[in-house]
Design an enzyme around this catalytic site. Sequence first.
Site, short mmCIF file in Angstrom:
data_model
loop_
_atom_site.label_atom_id
_atom_site.label_comp_id
_atom_site.label_asym_id
_atom_site.label_seq_id
_atom_site.Cartn_x
_atom_site.Cartn_y
_atom_site.Cartn_z
N ARG A 111 -12.63 7.01 11.38
CA ARG A 111 -11.95 5.74 11.14
C ARG A 111 -12.87 4.76 10.40
O ARG A 111 -12.41 3.85 9.72
CB ARG A 111 -11.48 5.14 12.47
CG ARG A 111 -10.75 3.81 12.33
CD ARG A 111 -9.95 3.46 13.58
NE ARG A 111 -10.77 3.45 14.77
CZ ARG A 111 -11.54 2.44 15.17
NH1 ARG A 111 -11.62 1.34 14.43
NH2 ARG A 111 -12.22 2.50 16.29
N TYR B 74 6.53 -6.56 -5.91
CA TYR B 74 7.02 -5.33 -5.28
C TYR B 74 7.75 -5.70 -3.98
O TYR B 74 7.31 -6.57 -3.22
CB TYR B 74 5.84 -4.40 -5.00
CG TYR B 74 6.14 -3.28 -4.04
CD1 TYR B 74 7.18 -2.39 -4.30
CD2 TYR B 74 5.41 -3.13 -2.88
CE1 TYR B 74 7.47 -1.36 -3.42
CE2 TYR B 74 5.68 -2.11 -1.99
CZ TYR B 74 6.72 -1.23 -2.26
OH TYR B 74 7.01 -0.22 -1.37
N ASP C 71 -2.62 -6.70 -7.58
CA ASP C 71 -2.12 -5.33 -7.45
C ASP C 71 -2.10 -4.72 -8.85
O ASP C 71 -1.32 -5.12 -9.72
CB ASP C 71 -0.72 -5.34 -6.84
CG ASP C 71 -0.18 -3.94 -6.56
OD1 ASP C 71 -0.65 -2.98 -7.21
OD2 ASP C 71 0.71 -3.80 -5.71
N LYS D 73 0.34 6.55 -6.41
CA LYS D 73 0.97 6.51 -7.73
C LYS D 73 0.08 7.16 -8.79
O LYS D 73 -0.22 8.33 -8.70
CB LYS D 73 1.32 5.06 -8.07
CG LYS D 73 2.03 4.28 -6.95
CD LYS D 73 3.30 4.92 -6.44
CE LYS D 73 4.15 3.99 -5.58
NZ LYS D 73 3.57 3.61 -4.29
#
Length: 390
Positions: free
Chosen positions: A57, A110, A182, A207
């Site tokens: 983690r 978005y 972004d 993406k």
Amino acid sequence: MTELRPETRTVHLPRPSLNGSRPIAVPIYQTSGFAFEDPAVFAEGMNRPDGAFVYGRLSNPTVRSLEEAVAGLEGGAGAVATASGMGAINSVLLGLLKPGDHMIAQKPLYGGTAAMLNDLASRFGIEVSYVPEDDPEALRAAVRPESRLVYLETIANPVTQVADLPGMCAAAREAGLVSVVDNTFASPVLCRPIEHGADIVVHSTTKYLSGHTDVLGGVAVFASEELYRKVWHFAVELGATADPFAAWLTLRGMQTLPLRMERHCANTRELALRLDNHPAVVAVHWPGLPSHPSHALARKLLPDFGGVFSFDLVGGRAAGEKFMSSVRLALLAPSLGGVETLVLHPATTSHRSLTPEELARHGIGEGTVRVAVGIEHIEDLWDDFSQALS
């Protein structure tokens, strides 16, 4: 490495050293933790993003290779890889904002981000003001004493407005605000927002960076070491950590990123131009077209104009639904940035959580169709679009 161009950097990714040699491909370290002989090294690794590998983690060699690779491409001081793009966005915003703060965001966003900002406002009292993506004066006018952060998208989803990154980031810095961009739609091949003054860059690595529709992931890149360490501490507490196998798939995909982006952009240009002249089409939204409101700005900021566009058909929503149910090669599916062409209806999918008023504010019509263009042969794509339009 800092002097190499993106086409070379993506091939020669950061690799761990192993007793005088290095693997050619980054290995998958599929382990949840690491054992130590020195308690001090163990303890130090728990508190530093660049310390010894301790627990999955907190850090992992494969994940760190991905973080270093994207940070290098974007020109950042460090990066935090996450399990999804929204994991990266949440890590940044929740790590930097507190109840009562105010932030400023551009109007087209978005849908997932817009929904999260609404949630921040309703649950935590973090108020959001919206301004045009290309209006630094509007940003300056929106600043309050409690303002902390500005949120932008290099190329907006789905109507592809281009943000004035130099102007907006400069205005944010004047006001002492952190600017977050972004950069998913552009990728580091087309734009590196830190070069234009951004403090933090986020990506959905699902993406273009991974590029093969087979992995979920995100990453946040930081211009300063201070912001990097601050958000890293919160991100490991949030638990949005990237999985090593997903990181490995992303690294594997990144090695062809410049080649893929070249083809994505070339195919998009041809489709957008042909659709713009088709009698069944009312409007095409792609910044590479002179008719697009962001065209002049895009020409200044970008070497090419991206692989996603949207368009509106004569006949509105009914015509859009007919088109999407008629394509045979393109797939009716979510996401973007893979090798295959995908189409969707933003109002009922990616931006489904927005009200009609919010959809209008984002420039999305009831009949708007978004196309994420793949790398297929352009004539095969056009044959498919032509038969669907007929």
